[in-house]
Design an enzyme around this catalytic site. Structure first.
Site, PDB file in Angstrom:
ATOM      1  N   LYS A 101       0.771  -1.204  -0.072  1.00  0.00           N
ATOM      2  CA  LYS A 101      -0.095  -0.040   0.242  1.00  0.00           C
ATOM      3  C   LYS A 101       1.004   1.196   0.070  1.00  0.00           C
ATOM      4  CE  LYS A 101      -3.927  -2.407   2.119  1.00  0.00           C
ATOM      5  NZ  LYS A 101      -4.858  -2.398   3.087  1.00  0.00           N
ATOM      6  N   ASP A 108      -9.687   2.102   3.002  1.00  0.00           N
ATOM      7  CA  ASP A 108      -9.939   1.214   4.234  1.00  0.00           C
ATOM      8  C   ASP A 108     -10.206   1.679   5.340  1.00  0.00           C
ATOM      9  OD1 ASP A 108      -8.403  -1.193   2.961  1.00  0.00           O
ATOM     10  OD2 ASP A 108      -6.735  -0.368   3.307  1.00  0.00           O
TER      11      ASP A 108
HETATM   12  P1  NDP Z   1       2.050  -4.082   6.147  1.00  0.00           P
HETATM   13  O1  NDP Z   1       2.741  -5.154   5.516  1.00  0.00           O
HETATM   14  O2  NDP Z   1       1.997  -2.632   5.375  1.00  0.00           O
HETATM   15  O3  NDP Z   1       2.137  -3.850   7.755  1.00  0.00           O
HETATM   16  C1  NDP Z   1       2.223  -5.113   8.370  1.00  0.00           C
HETATM   17  C2  NDP Z   1       2.475  -5.013   9.965  1.00  0.00           C
HETATM   18  O4  NDP Z   1       2.457  -6.322  10.789  1.00  0.00           O
HETATM   19  C3  NDP Z   1       3.767  -4.400  10.574  1.00  0.00           C
HETATM   20  O5  NDP Z   1       3.584  -3.401  11.415  1.00  0.00           O
HETATM   21  C4  NDP Z   1       4.532  -5.641  11.045  1.00  0.00           C
HETATM   22  O6  NDP Z   1       5.465  -5.132  12.018  1.00  0.00           O
HETATM   23  C5  NDP Z   1       3.497  -6.366  11.537  1.00  0.00           C
HETATM   24  N1  NDP Z   1       3.800  -8.027  11.521  1.00  0.00           N
HETATM   25  C6  NDP Z   1       3.933  -8.767  10.389  1.00  0.00           C
HETATM   26  N2  NDP Z   1       3.970  -9.963  11.015  1.00  0.00           N
HETATM   27  C7  NDP Z   1       4.001  -9.850  12.370  1.00  0.00           C
HETATM   28  C8  NDP Z   1       4.114 -10.623  13.465  1.00  0.00           C
HETATM   29  N3  NDP Z   1       4.324 -12.106  13.150  1.00  0.00           N
HETATM   30  N4  NDP Z   1       4.142 -10.353  14.536  1.00  0.00           N
HETATM   31  C9  NDP Z   1       3.793  -9.079  14.918  1.00  0.00           C
HETATM   32  N5  NDP Z   1       3.679  -8.176  13.948  1.00  0.00           N
HETATM   33  C10 NDP Z   1       3.714  -8.294  12.655  1.00  0.00           C
HETATM   34  O7  NDP Z   1       0.334  -4.664   6.065  1.00  0.00           O
HETATM   35  P2  NDP Z   1      -1.098  -4.110   5.858  1.00  0.00           P
HETATM   36  O8  NDP Z   1      -1.092  -2.917   6.987  1.00  0.00           O
HETATM   37  O9  NDP Z   1      -1.151  -3.726   4.509  1.00  0.00           O
HETATM   38  O10 NDP Z   1      -2.054  -5.133   6.236  1.00  0.00           O
HETATM   39  C11 NDP Z   1      -2.030  -5.702   7.494  1.00  0.00           C
HETATM   40  C12 NDP Z   1      -3.277  -6.638   7.708  1.00  0.00           C
HETATM   41  O11 NDP Z   1      -4.351  -6.079   7.562  1.00  0.00           O
HETATM   42  C13 NDP Z   1      -2.981  -7.727   6.604  1.00  0.00           C
HETATM   43  O12 NDP Z   1      -3.411  -9.092   7.287  1.00  0.00           O
HETATM   44  C14 NDP Z   1      -4.389  -7.675   5.798  1.00  0.00           C
HETATM   45  O13 NDP Z   1      -4.813  -8.607   5.043  1.00  0.00           O
HETATM   46  C15 NDP Z   1      -5.382  -6.698   6.641  1.00  0.00           C
HETATM   47  N6  NDP Z   1      -6.080  -5.904   5.926  1.00  0.00           N
HETATM   48  C16 NDP Z   1      -7.470  -6.151   5.884  1.00  0.00           C
HETATM   49  C17 NDP Z   1      -8.322  -5.261   5.203  1.00  0.00           C
HETATM   50  C18 NDP Z   1      -9.905  -5.565   5.038  1.00  0.00           C
HETATM   51  O14 NDP Z   1     -10.698  -5.108   4.361  1.00  0.00           O
HETATM   52  N7  NDP Z   1     -10.410  -6.462   6.107  1.00  0.00           N
HETATM   53  C19 NDP Z   1      -7.995  -4.140   4.633  1.00  0.00           C
HETATM   54  C20 NDP Z   1      -6.531  -3.979   4.774  1.00  0.00           C
HETATM   55  C21 NDP Z   1      -5.822  -4.663   5.366  1.00  0.00           C
HETATM   56  P3  NDP Z   1       6.833  -4.790  11.465  1.00  0.00           P
HETATM   57  O15 NDP Z   1       6.909  -3.284  11.263  1.00  0.00           O
HETATM   58  O16 NDP Z   1       7.672  -5.167  12.850  1.00  0.00           O
HETATM   59  O17 NDP Z   1       7.521  -5.399  10.454  1.00  0.00           O
END
Ligand code: NDP
Length: 263
Positions: free
Chosen positions: A63, A99
């Site tokens: 994104k 979103d």
């Molecule tokens: P990003 O990749 O931008 O961000 C991911 C975040 O998750 C980061 O803060 C990362 O931390 C953290 N993270 C990843 N793995 C772990 C873990 N194992 N333990 C703890 N923290 C973790 O993702 P998005 O913001 O684009 O999307 C996030 C989620 O939201 C996805 O699962 C997506 O499917 C869902 N979503 C659902 C929507 C809906 O319509 N229902 C709409 C938008 C998103 P770090 O910074 O430390 O790497």
């Protein structure tokens, strides 16, 4: 025939094709919506135009890359630097964010919310955090690493890593991490999360289509909770509005999209 797509990595889980195709079919709109598994966000723009797309949605983890790919970014997406909806406007790539409003739609049944703990600091967290601030909520952000927290500090939110998070109560705890999407991990260590959830009134997860370990823990603690299905629905209705040049009534789109959840 217009072609639309969702870009992500992973993307196989996405229900967006089902939702949008059901709307197109039901309304006799000559369009088709597919999914594209994209590994490198830097190839988003080139891939969008090579496929001849009229519009697209963008999901994890592209994104922020989508924001960079645009010729022009409009509305709330400009404030947060995060784009989840792309529209091809006469060969120019226009970016939007649906979103955050999708999520506000989803939490309406919880009633009045004043304080929120956002788990995660990625694109979704940025959009939701800024929208919550606009709504006047007290917002804290908890992420496993510190690197992505600065933009939240700059907007007046309290930020913490797992090591610095104090115990306090929130009306709502929201998981915006991808922990639990493809694995069975919690978004923060259980010993940190459990007391925070115990003191919260509600829990919500952005992930949909499965009971994540986060939602399971919240349910075990007796908290009313929601998965990300209504957020998906809310953002999808708004995206359809942009894709179709605002030709349909959003309430009708919502009704049709919701039908596709039964498929
Ligand atoms: P990003 O990749 O931008 O961000 C991911 C975040 O998750 C980061 O803060 C990362 O931390 C953290 N993270 C990843 N793995 C772990 C873990 N194992 N333990 C703890 N923290 C973790 O993702 P998005 O913001 O684009 O999307 C996030 C989620 O939201 C996805 O699962 C997506 O499917 C869902 N979503 C659902 C929507 C809906 O319509 N229902 C709409 C938008 C998103 P770090 O910074 O430390 O790497």
């Amino acid at each position: 025939m217009q072609l639309f797509a969702i870009f992500g990595d992973p993307v196989a889980h996405s229900r967006s094709p089902l939702m949008h195709n059901h709307v197109f079919k039901s309304l006799g709109y000559r369009a088709c919506y597919t999914r594209v598994h994209l590994k490198e966000g830097s190839r988003l723009r080139e891939t969008f135009f090579r496929l001849g797309l009229s519009g697209a949605n963008v999901t994890v983890p592209h994104k922020e890359a989508a924001y960079e790919a645009c010729d022009e970014v409009r509305g709330f997406a400009r404030t947060v630097g995060v784009v989840n909806t792309l529209v091809n406007e006469n060969g120019r790539l226009i970016g939007y964010n649906t979103d955050a409003d999708g999520f506000m739609f989803a939490i309406r049944p919880f009633g009045t919310i004043r304080s929120v703990l956002v788990l995660g600091a990625g694109g979704t967290a940025r959009a939701l955090g800024a929208r919550f601030r606009d709504a006047g909520f007290d917002v804290a952000v908890l992420n496993r690493s510190a690197g992505r927290l600065e933009p939240f500090n700059a907007q007046g939110m309290t930020t913490h890593t797992w090591e610095t998070m104090p115990l306090r109560s929130f009306d709502l705890v929201v998981n915006t991490t991808s922990a639990g999407l493809e694995d069975e991990s919690l978004p923060a260590p259980r010993e940190l999360l459990e007391p925070l959830l115990s003191q919260a009134r509600f829990a919500a997860d952005a992930i949909y289509g499965k009971v994540t370990p986060f939602l399971r823990l919240a349910a075990e603690l007796g908290k009313p909770c929601k998965d990300g299905a209504d957020m998906l629905l809310g953002q999808g209705v708004l995206a359809n509005h942009l894709f179709s040049g605002e030709s349909f009534d959003p309430e009708q789109i919502e009704k049709i999209m919701r039908e596709s959840f039964a498929f």
